[in-house]
Enzyme design. Structure first.
Site, mmCIF file in Angstrom:
data_model
loop_
_atom_site.group_PDB
_atom_site.id
_atom_site.type_symbol
_atom_site.label_atom_id
_atom_site.label_comp_id
_atom_site.label_asym_id
_atom_site.label_seq_id
_atom_site.Cartn_x
_atom_site.Cartn_y
_atom_site.Cartn_z
ATOM 1 N N HIS A 43 141.591 176.250 46.879
ATOM 2 C CA HIS A 43 142.786 175.638 46.289
ATOM 3 C C HIS A 43 142.424 174.694 45.165
ATOM 4 C CE1 HIS A 43 145.379 177.372 49.371
ATOM 5 N NE2 HIS A 43 144.312 177.232 50.143
ATOM 6 N N GLU A 75 116.480 151.571 44.766
ATOM 7 C CA GLU A 75 117.731 151.558 45.530
ATOM 8 C C GLU A 75 117.466 151.230 47.004
ATOM 9 O OE1 GLU A 75 116.688 153.910 43.467
ATOM 10 O OE2 GLU A 75 118.348 154.857 42.374
#
Ligand code: F6P
Length: 491
Positions: A330, A158
């Site tokens: 949340h 990479e």
């Protein structure tokens, strides 16, 4: 934890030889047995004048020689004195690296942004997906951009692909190979490969094979961070690491934070069957901290054989995950509070914010943030019984849905302020926690053979994708996927 639990866990640590293994690491013994290497990231933060021997050679002067070169370079770039090929000062720094050559720098840069020189733009390119490089360079001027190619081995697919494409991006504008020397520097242990790539080894910052990739952010791999926060900030970070190293090395087990944290994790993992650990920093600057810990912990302790090569018959490293609070509340906290899985959580918070922000007519942002830390850990520990729910006047049919069983374990790390020093100590705490657990599980926390097979297979598949005619000899599923891709791939 009762006193009795602590006593028994420390007895287990003692029987597992944690202290002796720790001392062997600090002494530079080759405890990474499958690679025949010492494990000495702790030497990277030793003060000048200390001595750490590897094969009879004191490595501390080497460490400081590189740190000093990094500092000279960083000062020059920060002062606008390191000029690009066209004579313009560097304004943009792009670190190209992956895994340990990316996660530590990007996490720490985000964590210490408050202390960063804001006139410099820092970007981190890691993914071989071209989108990463394209999006992170599209608004940059090549004449003002410096690439740091960070790779321990300098052979990682990479990173090498991104480095080659970055060079092409640069030369498309500057149109002279000589520009590379002003716009590329390297951080690596592999001078030969750096030279082959075309980077002047005078612009290379080295480190050593006794630094594992995921333990390397305080080596030259931290160059991008040093450019952002300056040499003094970087040295403050190292001092924080060192303080925790010394604590781990010298504090008695019952007062030793990494030992206690590590053994607590063993307790949840091996005695309660907890499969995961959530790390929940209540500080926006620590947004990348859990991602960083994923590599640190899971690449270290995701092992299935003992040091002696026997298959373990117990659980080893947990899955690490998390997000900064309060966002997670949340999203996934519902499961932590009322789901069927036991998820030990580390909460991390600071008494003082770096960005005091009053809210007209109300408590300041930081009090709202920290109230959530204390509320969550209280709720998880003590819950709310059916009787308490009913006493609130809740409809009896709904009441069971509103019961919190409690007894869900958390640890809270509460520090004064997020500084480079605190961050260094925090990272070293987790490094040593991982060490303690690896020692108890009798595994090698310092190799990573599990990433090899995928790399080898990908290397074989790359040429097959570009050659529509070549024979395929994989399993039928893989062959079909490749054929479909070959038929439909774009340019
Ligand atoms: O994923 C495997 C790994 O070897 C990590 O341990 C390492 O941090 C990463 O690849 C990058 O390696 P390098 O710094 O050699 O490019």
């Amino acid at each position: 934890m009762t006193d009795d639990t602590v006593r028994l866990l420390l007895q287990l640590a003692d029987e597992a030889g944690v202290a002796a293994k720790r001392d062997a690491m600090f002494a530079g013994e080759k405890i990474n047995v499958t690679e025949g290497r010492a494990v000495l990231h702790t030497a990277l933060r030793q003060p000048r004048g200390a001595q750490v021997l590897v094969d009879g050679h004191d490595v501390v002067p080497d460490v400081h020689e590189v740190l000093d070169r990094m500092a000279t370079f960083a000062d020059a770039v920060r002062a606008g004195e390191w000029l690009g090929y066209t004579g313009q000062p560097i304004r943009n720094i792009v670190n190209i690296g992956i895994g340990g050559s990316d996660l530590g720098p990007v996490m720490a840069y985000e964590a210490l942004k408050h202390y960063a020189q804001r006139g410099l733009t820092l970007r981190f390119v890691s993914n071989v997906d071209g989108t990463d490089l394209v999006e992170k360079t599209r608004d940059l001027d090549p004449a003002q951009t410096l690439f740091i190619v960070s790779s321990k081995t300098f052979t990682t697919q990479e990173t090498m692909a991104n480095a080659r494409s970055a060079r092409a991006w640069l030369l498309a504008t500057l149109k002279d190979d000589a520009a590379v020397a002003r716009h590329f520097v390297a951080v690596s242990t592999n001078a030969a490969e750096v030279g082959k790539f075309g980077i002047d080894t005078a612009n290379m910052f080295g480190f050593w094979d006794w630094v594992g990739g995921r333990y390397s952010m305080d080596s030259a791999i931290g160059l991008s961070l040093m450019l952002a926060v300056g040499p003094d900030g970087f040295r403050e970070l190292l001092a924080g690491f060192h303080e925790m190293d010394e604590h781990f090395r010298t504090a008695p087990p019952e007062k030793n934070l990494p030992v206690l944290m590590g053994m607590l994790g063993v307790w949840y993992n091996n005695f309660f069957g907890a499969e995961t650990v959530a790390v929940l920093p209540y500080d926006q600057y620590l947004a990348y901290f859990s991602a960083y810990l994923q590599q640190l912990d899971m690449e270290s302790n995701g092992k299935h054989v003992t040091l002696g090569g026997e298959h373990v018959d117990y659980q080893t490293g947990p899955v690490i995950w998390g997000q900064p609070g309060t966002n997670g509340q949340h999203a996934f906290y519902q499961l932590i509070h009322q789901g069927t899985k036991l998820i030990p959580c580390d909460f991390i918070g600071f008494c003082q914010t770096l960005n005091p922000l009053p809210i007209p007519g109300g408590a300041p942002h930081h009090d709202l943030l920290m109230a959530n830390v204390f509320a969550q850990t209280e709720a998880l520990a003590f819950g709310k019984t059916l009787e308490e729910v009913l006493a609130d006047g809740v409809d009896p049919e709904v009441a069971p849905h509103r019961v919190f069983e409690g007894n869900r374990p958390t640890s809270t790390l509460l520090a004064d302020r997020l500084t480079p020093h605190t961050l260094g100590a925090l990272i070293a705490l987790y490094e040593h926690k991982v060490f303690v657990q690896g020692a108890v599980w009798d595994i090698n926390s310092f190799d990573q053979w599990g990433v090899e097979l995928g790399k080898v297979l990908a290397g074989r598949i790359v040429p097959e994708l570009g050659d529509a005619e070549s024979d395929l000899a994989h399993d039928s599923s893989t062959n079909t996927l490749i054929r479909r891709y070959r038929a439909r791939r774009g340019a």
